[in-house]
Design a protein around this motif. Structure first.
Motif, PDB file in Angstrom:
ATOM      1  N   ILE A 183       0.838  -1.201   0.000  1.00 17.71           N
ATOM      2  CA  ILE A 183       0.000   0.000   0.000  1.00 17.71           C
ATOM      3  C   ILE A 183       0.874   1.252   0.000  1.00 17.71           C
ATOM      4  O   ILE A 183       0.603   2.228  -0.706  1.00 17.71           O
ATOM      5  CB  ILE A 183      -0.948  -0.012   1.219  1.00 17.71           C
ATOM      6  N   LEU A 184       1.970   1.224   0.806  1.00 23.33           N
ATOM      7  CA  LEU A 184       2.869   2.375   0.848  1.00 23.33           C
ATOM      8  C   LEU A 184       3.516   2.630  -0.509  1.00 23.33           C
ATOM      9  O   LEU A 184       3.630   3.780  -0.954  1.00 23.33           O
ATOM     10  CB  LEU A 184       3.949   2.140   1.919  1.00 23.33           C
ATOM     11  N   GLN A 185       3.951   1.558  -1.172  1.00 25.67           N
ATOM     12  CA  GLN A 185       4.569   1.724  -2.480  1.00 25.67           C
ATOM     13  C   GLN A 185       3.580   2.271  -3.501  1.00 25.67           C
ATOM     14  O   GLN A 185       3.924   3.123  -4.330  1.00 25.67           O
ATOM     15  CB  GLN A 185       5.137   0.388  -2.959  1.00 25.67           C
ATOM     16  N   ILE A 186       2.344   1.782  -3.441  1.00 22.70           N
ATOM     17  CA  ILE A 186       1.319   2.280  -4.370  1.00 22.70           C
ATOM     18  C   ILE A 186       1.058   3.761  -4.122  1.00 22.70           C
ATOM     19  O   ILE A 186       1.011   4.568  -5.061  1.00 22.70           O
ATOM     20  CB  ILE A 186       0.026   1.458  -4.232  1.00 22.70           C
ATOM     21  N   LYS A 187       0.910   4.111  -2.855  1.00 20.27           N
ATOM     22  CA  LYS A 187       0.651   5.511  -2.538  1.00 20.27           C
ATOM     23  C   LYS A 187       1.851   6.389  -2.907  1.00 20.27           C
ATOM     24  O   LYS A 187       1.688   7.519  -3.376  1.00 20.27           O
ATOM     25  CB  LYS A 187       0.343   5.649  -1.038  1.00 20.27           C
ATOM     26  N   ASP A 192       4.251  10.291  -6.504  1.00 16.31           N
ATOM     27  CA  ASP A 192       5.322  10.677  -7.424  1.00 16.31           C
ATOM     28  C   ASP A 192       4.757  11.052  -8.794  1.00 16.31           C
ATOM     29  O   ASP A 192       5.185  12.036  -9.421  1.00 16.31           O
ATOM     30  CB  ASP A 192       6.318   9.526  -7.542  1.00 16.31           C
ATOM     31  N   ALA A 193       3.797  10.248  -9.265  1.00 11.95           N
ATOM     32  CA  ALA A 193       3.180  10.550 -10.568  1.00 11.95           C
ATOM     33  C   ALA A 193       2.447  11.882 -10.526  1.00 11.95           C
ATOM     34  O   ALA A 193       2.541  12.698 -11.458  1.00 11.95           O
ATOM     35  CB  ALA A 193       2.223   9.422 -10.958  1.00 11.95           C
ATOM     36  N   GLU A 194       1.729  12.126  -9.434  1.00 14.73           N
ATOM     37  CA  GLU A 194       1.013  13.399  -9.304  1.00 14.73           C
ATOM     38  C   GLU A 194       1.986  14.569  -9.240  1.00 14.73           C
ATOM     39  O   GLU A 194       1.752  15.623  -9.832  1.00 14.73           O
ATOM     40  CB  GLU A 194       0.135  13.360  -8.044  1.00 14.73           C
ATOM     41  N   SER A 195       3.102  14.340  -8.501  1.00 12.49           N
ATOM     42  CA  SER A 195       4.107  15.404  -8.396  1.00 12.49           C
ATOM     43  C   SER A 195       4.718  15.728  -9.756  1.00 12.49           C
ATOM     44  O   SER A 195       4.877  16.897 -10.124  1.00 12.49           O
ATOM     45  CB  SER A 195       5.198  14.974  -7.412  1.00 12.49           C
TER      46      SER A 195
END
Length: 284
Positions: A183-187, A192-195
């Motif tokens: 879950i942490l990696q997905i978030k 990162d993608a949003e950033s």
């Protein structure tokens, strides 16, 4: 002194067995009683009516071939109305009860697996109590309650059960930890993608603002200075930006010395190089 006059005392929660010339006569309740010993009356013994407890440890084997020690606790008492049966018919009450407990436990537990025996302690206790109640009522005793207080497997079996339980809990903990890390990696990836998306929008807006500013500067300079072309204005802007860049490099504390051409012809070459680089980039 009281016995010399034929008087006896029977304590509370106790009854006395009175005999006449060795034959049962009657049950004496708590209190003071006249006992004419001179005509063959005597007390054969006393019987307590209090609840007593007997702990029985029985070794047996379960259905899955595990030897266990079953500890049963039996609470019983003599009935006042059947005191004569309780006094005369049994020579050793505790051994009699223990024999019935052994019989029921060794008949019930071998039909169960070890885990089932732990889960069905109440059923085992109920079976023991029913058998004792049926057998001991004819002897003047009441079974108050029967409890299976403990089931003790062999120490090696107990250690193995603890290890199995510990391994299962460790496996569950590892699964939960892996799920949390997933879950942490997905978030983290989503963040990162949003950033990067927002950074791209910022860069695009920045470049658009630069282009808009250059266009406005070119138009304003052409209007205010007659006879200048757009090319002349762009050359001047590019050279100005070039020197601003050199200024920032020189102001940085981590930069080393930079040698640049400084003649008038060199400035024209710099402008041509910058312009040619931008044109080639736009063609690619």
């Amino acid at each position: 002194m009281g016995q010399a006059f034929g008087l006896i005392q029977v304590d509370q929660s106790t009854v006395a067995i009175k005999e006449s010339f060795g034959k049962f006569d009657e049950i004496l309740e708590p209190g003071c009683h006249f006992l004419p010993w001179c005509i063959g009356k005597q007390i054969a013994g006393y019987l307590s009516l209090r609840v007593q407890q007997l702990d029985v440890r029985c070794e047996t084997k379960t259905k899955d071939n595990v030897f266990v020690n079953v500890v049963a606790s039996v609470q019983y008492r003599a009935l006042a109305e059947k005191a004569s049966d309780a006094f005369y018919r049994l020579s050793n009450t505790r051994e009699q009860i223990q024999s019935y407990v052994f019989d029921v436990i060794r008949a019930s537990v071998p039909k169960m697996n070890l885990d089932d025996a732990f889960e069905q302690k109440n059923e085992i206790a109920k079976a023991v109590e029913d058998e004792l109640e049926k057998a001991m009522s004819m002897y003047g005793y009441e079974i108050v309650q029967t409890l299976i207080v403990d089931i003790e497997p062999d120490v090696h079996v107990k250690r193995a059960m603890n290890e199995i339980n510990a391994a299962a809990r460790l496996r569950l903990a590892a699964t939960e930890k892996a799920e949390a890390e997933k879950i942490l990696q997905i978030k983290r990836a989503e963040g990162d993608a949003e950033s990067k998306y927002l950074a791209g929008l910022g860069i695009a807006r920045q470049r658009q603002a630069i282009v808009d500013g250059l266009r406005e500067s070119v138009l304003a300079f052409s209007e205010n200075v007659p006879g200048t072309s757009s090319k002349d204005v762009m050359d001047m802007v590019l050279v100005t930006q070039y020197f601003d860049t050199m200024k920032e490099i020189g102001a940085s504390s981590k930069s080393s010395s930079v040698f640049i051409p400084h003649g008038p012809g060199a400035v024209r070459d710099i402008a041509a190089q910058i312009r040619d680089g931008q044109l080639q980039a736009s063609l690619l």
